[in-house]
Write an enzyme that holds these catalytic residues in place. Structure first.
Site, PDB file in Angstrom:
ATOM      1  N   HIS A 171      -6.288  -1.471  15.515  1.00  0.00           N
ATOM      2  CA  HIS A 171      -6.541  -0.784  14.249  1.00  0.00           C
ATOM      3  C   HIS A 171      -6.368  -1.737  13.070  1.00  0.00           C
ATOM      4  O   HIS A 171      -7.254  -1.838  12.203  1.00  0.00           O
ATOM      5  CB  HIS A 171      -5.583   0.401  14.110  1.00  0.00           C
ATOM      6  CG  HIS A 171      -5.743   1.176  12.846  1.00  0.00           C
ATOM      7  ND1 HIS A 171      -6.517   2.300  12.757  1.00  0.00           N
ATOM      8  CD2 HIS A 171      -5.223   0.984  11.601  1.00  0.00           C
ATOM      9  CE1 HIS A 171      -6.481   2.774  11.528  1.00  0.00           C
ATOM     10  NE2 HIS A 171      -5.687   1.987  10.799  1.00  0.00           N
ATOM     11  N   GLU A 172      -5.246  -2.432  13.034  1.00  0.00           N
ATOM     12  CA  GLU A 172      -4.986  -3.310  11.878  1.00  0.00           C
ATOM     13  C   GLU A 172      -5.955  -4.498  11.867  1.00  0.00           C
ATOM     14  O   GLU A 172      -6.401  -4.921  10.798  1.00  0.00           O
ATOM     15  CB  GLU A 172      -3.542  -3.795  11.893  1.00  0.00           C
ATOM     16  CG  GLU A 172      -2.502  -2.688  11.933  1.00  0.00           C
ATOM     17  CD  GLU A 172      -2.688  -1.613  10.873  1.00  0.00           C
ATOM     18  OE1 GLU A 172      -3.193  -1.922   9.775  1.00  0.00           O
ATOM     19  OE2 GLU A 172      -2.340  -0.449  11.141  1.00  0.00           O
TER      20      GLU A 172
ATOM     21  N   GLU B  81      -9.538   4.293   6.454  1.00  0.00           N
ATOM     22  CA  GLU B  81      -8.668   4.756   7.538  1.00  0.00           C
ATOM     23  C   GLU B  81      -9.417   5.584   8.567  1.00  0.00           C
ATOM     24  O   GLU B  81      -9.238   5.400   9.771  1.00  0.00           O
ATOM     25  CB  GLU B  81      -7.489   5.534   6.957  1.00  0.00           C
ATOM     26  CG  GLU B  81      -6.547   4.687   6.104  1.00  0.00           C
ATOM     27  CD  GLU B  81      -5.922   3.521   6.852  1.00  0.00           C
ATOM     28  OE1 GLU B  81      -6.015   3.456   8.102  1.00  0.00           O
ATOM     29  OE2 GLU B  81      -5.331   2.656   6.172  1.00  0.00           O
TER      30      GLU B  81
ATOM     31  N   GLY C  80       3.421   2.515  10.400  1.00  0.00           N
ATOM     32  CA  GLY C  80       3.303   1.866  11.697  1.00  0.00           C
ATOM     33  C   GLY C  80       3.001   0.389  11.550  1.00  0.00           C
ATOM     34  O   GLY C  80       3.614  -0.458  12.196  1.00  0.00           O
ATOM     35  N   ALA C  81       2.063   0.069  10.675  1.00  0.00           N
ATOM     36  CA  ALA C  81       1.691  -1.321  10.439  1.00  0.00           C
ATOM     37  C   ALA C  81       0.830  -1.377   9.187  1.00  0.00           C
ATOM     38  O   ALA C  81       0.371  -0.347   8.685  1.00  0.00           O
ATOM     39  CB  ALA C  81       0.933  -1.896  11.639  1.00  0.00           C
ATOM     40  N   MET C  82       0.591  -2.595   8.702  1.00  0.00           N
ATOM     41  CA  MET C  82      -0.175  -2.777   7.469  1.00  0.00           C
ATOM     42  C   MET C  82      -1.111  -3.953   7.624  1.00  0.00           C
ATOM     43  O   MET C  82      -0.712  -5.023   8.062  1.00  0.00           O
ATOM     44  CB  MET C  82       0.782  -2.995   6.287  1.00  0.00           C
ATOM     45  CG  MET C  82       0.090  -3.180   4.956  1.00  0.00           C
ATOM     46  SD  MET C  82      -0.899  -1.735   4.527  1.00  0.00           S
ATOM     47  CE  MET C  82      -2.181  -2.516   3.549  1.00  0.00           C
TER      48      MET C  82
ATOM     49  N   HIS D  81      -9.334  -3.447  10.519  1.00  0.00           N
ATOM     50  CA  HIS D  81      -9.315  -3.292   9.063  1.00  0.00           C
ATOM     51  C   HIS D  81      -9.825  -4.550   8.346  1.00  0.00           C
ATOM     52  O   HIS D  81     -10.207  -4.464   7.173  1.00  0.00           O
ATOM     53  CB  HIS D  81      -7.895  -3.016   8.578  1.00  0.00           C
ATOM     54  CG  HIS D  81      -7.584  -1.568   8.388  1.00  0.00           C
ATOM     55  ND1 HIS D  81      -8.425  -0.691   7.731  1.00  0.00           N
ATOM     56  CD2 HIS D  81      -6.493  -0.827   8.732  1.00  0.00           C
ATOM     57  CE1 HIS D  81      -7.874   0.505   7.695  1.00  0.00           C
ATOM     58  NE2 HIS D  81      -6.708   0.459   8.299  1.00  0.00           N
TER      59      HIS D  81
ATOM     60  N   ASN E 296      -2.537  -6.171   5.751  1.00  0.00           N
ATOM     61  CA  ASN E 296      -2.650  -7.221   4.733  1.00  0.00           C
ATOM     62  C   ASN E 296      -3.517  -8.373   5.221  1.00  0.00           C
ATOM     63  O   ASN E 296      -3.359  -8.863   6.334  1.00  0.00           O
ATOM     64  CB  ASN E 296      -1.265  -7.763   4.388  1.00  0.00           C
ATOM     65  CG  ASN E 296      -0.244  -6.674   4.195  1.00  0.00           C
ATOM     66  OD1 ASN E 296      -0.364  -5.856   3.311  1.00  0.00           O
ATOM     67  ND2 ASN E 296       0.763  -6.663   5.058  1.00  0.00           N
TER      68      ASN E 296
ATOM     69  N   GLU F 209       0.841  -1.186   0.000  1.00  0.00           N
ATOM     70  CA  GLU F 209       0.000   0.000   0.000  1.00  0.00           C
ATOM     71  C   GLU F 209       0.883   1.244   0.000  1.00  0.00           C
ATOM     72  O   GLU F 209       1.840   1.315   0.777  1.00  0.00           O
ATOM     73  CB  GLU F 209      -0.916   0.026   1.229  1.00  0.00           C
ATOM     74  CG  GLU F 209      -1.917   1.156   1.166  1.00  0.00           C
ATOM     75  CD  GLU F 209      -2.864   1.199   2.366  1.00  0.00           C
ATOM     76  OE1 GLU F 209      -3.649   2.151   2.457  1.00  0.00           O
ATOM     77  OE2 GLU F 209      -2.813   0.295   3.212  1.00  0.00           O
TER      78      GLU F 209
END
Length: 878
Positions: free
Chosen positions: A301-302, A324, A265-267, A305, A269, A125
């Protein structure tokens, strides 16, 4: 200035892709010198599309072969350039096989497939997948992915990708493979791959419908003892999302991998979240309480998602806040439920007012849903994330919690498996509530921070109290005129005895949400027997700048009596801001800054109020930051602001020594030193807050207290709190000794070293530019590591105002040097680092010219990245 680039992407130009990719099979053959990637795609032409040509995105790829419907193509049968591969002659359906060669070990941009130390990992991303293979790299193209990874087993025993593992085995030459299959269509920005020699910490979670999910966190073996907290956060997040939003996890496995070199910070996936190590590794002797809370929020948060971003994703990158903003709102609510709701709200608003409002007022000001961009990476902003979350919060305020939940249920059910827009999200909320939200959507379309001015009048004979509202929004780039916003204003009225009055408009409740829709409006309250004090914008119910002509006495009254915890804090902040602004004016006129006795007494009353929650008291004791004072200044005098704030800190330290010391001693609880529950965290926060104030009067007693705490600390919060106090005390010798001891103990821990760099770089008492340059040559710093850059260069340029803004302009030249160096290496980090220079309009004319000079120097660089070019073109004067 050079002519502005016309290479912009416009929301108004959006068209769906002529082809959809139904499925893709990927083979990765990983080697030390590079990686071979073979992709096999099944495409289908969109109904109504007439073209037989497809243009696939690709950057820095070595194309080895192309097949179309099983036929190998010669170079004359396709077109390839630096950014794309174009094929023609496609039918209704097509099979395309592409073989590329890439060099992850040379990828310092940390986009696509790259190596972090000895580990292969990905970040796709927003547009990183095109650096792996040729593809339709856009979020509205959703395909089923199957991924086979081959690598040397001794070096890379762990091979991970999205979904569930379906096959594995041994290969010749000491190599092995694992095949992963994701059962849910996804855009390529959610693709992930990891290969390395990693420790795996495991746990399990049983969903609300009784399905068992394997939870796995992968880290370097040296960090095997730092996984437990993140696993606990993950399980709490999963439970909360089921209970609060009815969202159940949908795969058999959920994985997190910690990576040292990471731009974000993080993703999120799908099924394989990749985290910056600083956002997942935790242990009490190496992680502060703030670090624990950050990890809790980011893990949540991740995970959230998975639905708000993965199962329902963005149609295009202009809709970034769709996932987001909504997910930031969700993680904020989770953190509020896990900790103190009022404290969490204060922290979020502090960030908005200091940084997001500055973004709204700067050259990069843009709506929550931007209208155009040159480089999408520049729009991962506080406006999209934090202001976007505020928009979701306002919807819940307007609709009520029950209707908001129904709206989110409808949104998820209606759009599951789709790529949609912010309009679709608002439409679901409007449908379930029956509300007309057309005016509310202006929040997504108009940039800038609305300003709400409030006046009051009282008619004693009629017992009528009237509030007069006006709203406006200043011009921003590309938007000189604004329509009125739909603004929910939560408010209350306080009687002279401090009680909150029941309001007829709220059916007798003490708080009423007034919906301001017009440029001017008036609200009357009847049956009010005495003139009240208004409590406005309770809970910060809308991201606006609100002004009302409170007297100092009224602010003290609100601090003592308001039932809204946020507004009690806000009254104190407004009063402290006024005091500091008056001290700044004194300094500018050559007078000695003298803190008012009334403010010192109010501060003392807070210290002695045993009824206050300790976490809340900690927030009430914190003075407005220099960054905030700069933001609200028309022309910021950084030296006077610093002197004023330091003089006020010293006045508090000297005059309230006994009260500060008592609070410190009462909260210096050695038994709770390594506990991470709310009570222990609050005690540590309060103790270290008063120690920081005491550092302004750095006598022998303070030094002894700080040194004792530093030597005996059983957790990083107390160790770093004492170290920070010593560094900011102005006692250089004492600070150097403590810094050396801290480094000697923790030099092998990368995350702790980031804190070691940050505590020095941010200290105006300790680190001038020469010190920062010395630290850049230290073995603890690497320019190629984004965390180290943020900890040292970022902290110096954003927090160390007097030295960065030194009248010589050397700080500006230094930052320009770093941006130029990083632009060739990692444009994302370079563009984010550039921000302090883009805010040149905040400062005096001499500093403005020095900053503009450095912006122009950067702009003259050959082969400037799109990331940096966009910021410069929007920042430089015409």
């Amino acid at each position: 200035m050079k002519e502005a680039s016309s290479n912009l992407v416009h929301l108004s130009d959006y068209q769906p892709s002529d082809f959809q990719i139904e499925s893709i099979q990927l083979i990765f053959r990983l080697f030390e010198e590079g990686a071979e990637v073979v992709s096999s795609m099944t495409l289908k032409r969109r109904k109504g599309a007439l073209v037989d040509v497809i243009k696939l995105d690709g950057e820095e790829l070595e194309l080895r072969s192309v097949k179309l419907d099983g036929k190998s193509l010669s170079p004359s049968e396709y077109s390839v350039d630096e950014e794309s591969l174009t094929l023609s002659g496609l039918g209704e359906k097509a099979e395309i096989e592409i073989s590329t060669w890439i060099k992850p070990q040379d990828n310092k941009r940390l986009e696509g497939l790259y190596k972090s130390a000895s580990m292969f990992c990905t970040q796709c991303e927003a547009e990183g997948f095109r650096r792996i293979t040729y593809y339709l790299d856009r979020p509205d193209v959703m395909a089923l992915f199957e991924t086979r990874i081959e690598a040397e087993k001794s070096r890379y025993p762990i091979l991970l990708s999205n979904g569930n593992p379906i096959d594995s085995g041994e290969l010749e030459g000491g190599r092995h493979f694992v095949t992963w299959q994701d059962p849910f269509p996804k855009p390529c920005y959610l693709f992930a791959l990891v290969a390395g020699d990693l420790h795996c910490q495991k746990d399990r979670f049983t969903t609300c419908n009784g399905r068992d999910v394997d939870l796995q966190i992968y880290v370097d073996h040296k960090n095997a003892d730092k996984c437990d907290y993140a696993l606990d956060c993950l399980k709490r997040s999963m439970t909360w999302d089921e209970q609060t939003y009815g969202r159940e996890y949908d795969l058999d496995i959920f994985m997190i991998v910690a990576v040292d070199d990471f731009n974000m910070g993080a993703m999120e996936n799908k099924g394989l979240n990749i985290f910056n190590s600083s956002c997942v590794l935790a242990k009490t002797d190496t992680t502060t309480d703030a670090g624990y809370q950050r990890i809790e929020a980011i893990v949540a948060h991740e995970y959230f998602h998975n639905w708000s971003g993965n199962r329902v994703t963005c149609r295009d990158w202009f809709q970034l806040s769709l996932k987001e903003g909504f997910t930031v709102f969700r993680d904020a609510e989770f953190s509020a439920d896990m900790n103190s709701r009022e404290v969490k709200r204060i922290e979020d608003v502090n960030l908005l007012r200091t940084a997001q409002f500055a973004e709204d007022a700067g050259p990069m000001s843009h709506p929550v849903r931007p209208a155009s961009y040159m480089e999408i990476s520049n729009f991962y902003t506080l406006t999209v994330y934090e202001k976007g979350a505020e928009l979701v919060g306002m919807l819940r305020t307007l609709l009520g919690a029950e209707s908001f939940r129904k709206g989110s249920d409808l949104y998820f059910e209606r759009h599951d498996g789709q790529a949609v827009t912010t309009d679709d999200f608002v439409a679901a909320m409007a449908e379930v509530s029956g509300r007309d939200l057309s005016q509310f959507k202006l929040w997504y379309e108009q940039s800038g921070t609305p300003q709400v001015h409030v006046r009051s009048s009282y008619d004693a004979a009629a017992q009528r109290y009237v509030l007069h509202f006006t709203q406006s929004c200043p011009p921003t780039p590309g938007q000189s005129e604004k329509q009125p916003f739909h603004i929910p204003l939560a408010l209350g009225l306080l009687a002279k005895d401090g009680t909150s009055l029941p309001l007829a408009q709220a059916n007798g409740e003490r708080t009423w949400v007034y919906e301001l829709r017009e440029a001017e409006a008036t609200v009357s309250f009847d049956g009010i027997s005495q003139e009240p004090v208004p409590s406005l914008l309770r809970g910060f119910s809308a991201p606006v700048k609100l002004s009302y002509d409170y007297s100092d006495e009224q602010l003290l009254f609100l601090m003592a009596n308001d039932i809204d915890g946020f507004n009690r804090w806000d009254a104190g902040q407004l009063l402290a801001t006024r005091v500091l602004q008056r001290l700044v004016a004194n300094i500018q006129s050559g007078e000695r800054p003298v803190a008012p006795t009334s403010f010192i007494r109010a501060f003392d009353a807070l210290l002695k109020d045993t009824r206050l929650d300790k976490a809340m008291l900690c927030k009430l004791l914190m003075l407005p930051t220099e960054s905030y004072l700069i933001e609200i200044s028309e022309v910021a005098d950084v030296d006077a602001i610093h002197e004023a704030r330091e003089s006020l800190r010293k006045a508090l330290a000297v005059n309230l020594h006994a009260s500060l010391l008592k609070v410190y001693v009462d909260n210096h609880d050695a038994d709770s030193g390594n506990r991470i529950d709310g009570e222990a965290m609050a005690k540590r926060a309060l103790k270290n807050a008063v120690l920081a104030i005491m550092s302004a009067d750095s006598g022998a007693e303070f030094t002894s207290l700080a040194e004792q705490q530093f030597a005996s600390a059983s957790c990083m919060t107390d160790s770093l709190g004492a170290l920070s106090a010593l560094v900011n005390s102005g006692q250089r010798g004492v600070a150097e000794t403590a810094l050396a001891a801290f480094y000697s103990r923790w030099e092998q821990d990368a995350q702790v070293m980031e804190q070691w760099l940050a505590v020095q770089a941010s200290s105006q008492h300790f680190a001038d530019l020469d010190k920062v340059k010395t630290l850049m040559a230290h073995r603890a710093f690497q320019l190629s590591n984004p965390n180290k850059v943020r900890s040292l260069i970022g902290m110096f340029c954003n927090q160390n105002h007097t030295h960065f803004h030194h009248v010589s302009g050397q700080g500006y030249s230094f930052l320009a040097d770093q941006v130029i160096a990083l632009d060739d290496m990692n444009p994302q980090v370079a563009s984010r680092l550039l921000t302090p220079l883009t805010r040149w309009r905040k400062y005096d004319e001499a500093r403005q010219q020095l900053m503009i000079e450095q912006l122009r120097r950067i702009y003259s660089k050959d082969k400037l990245s799109k990331d940096v070019r966009e910021l410069l073109e929007k920042s430089l004067p015409d």
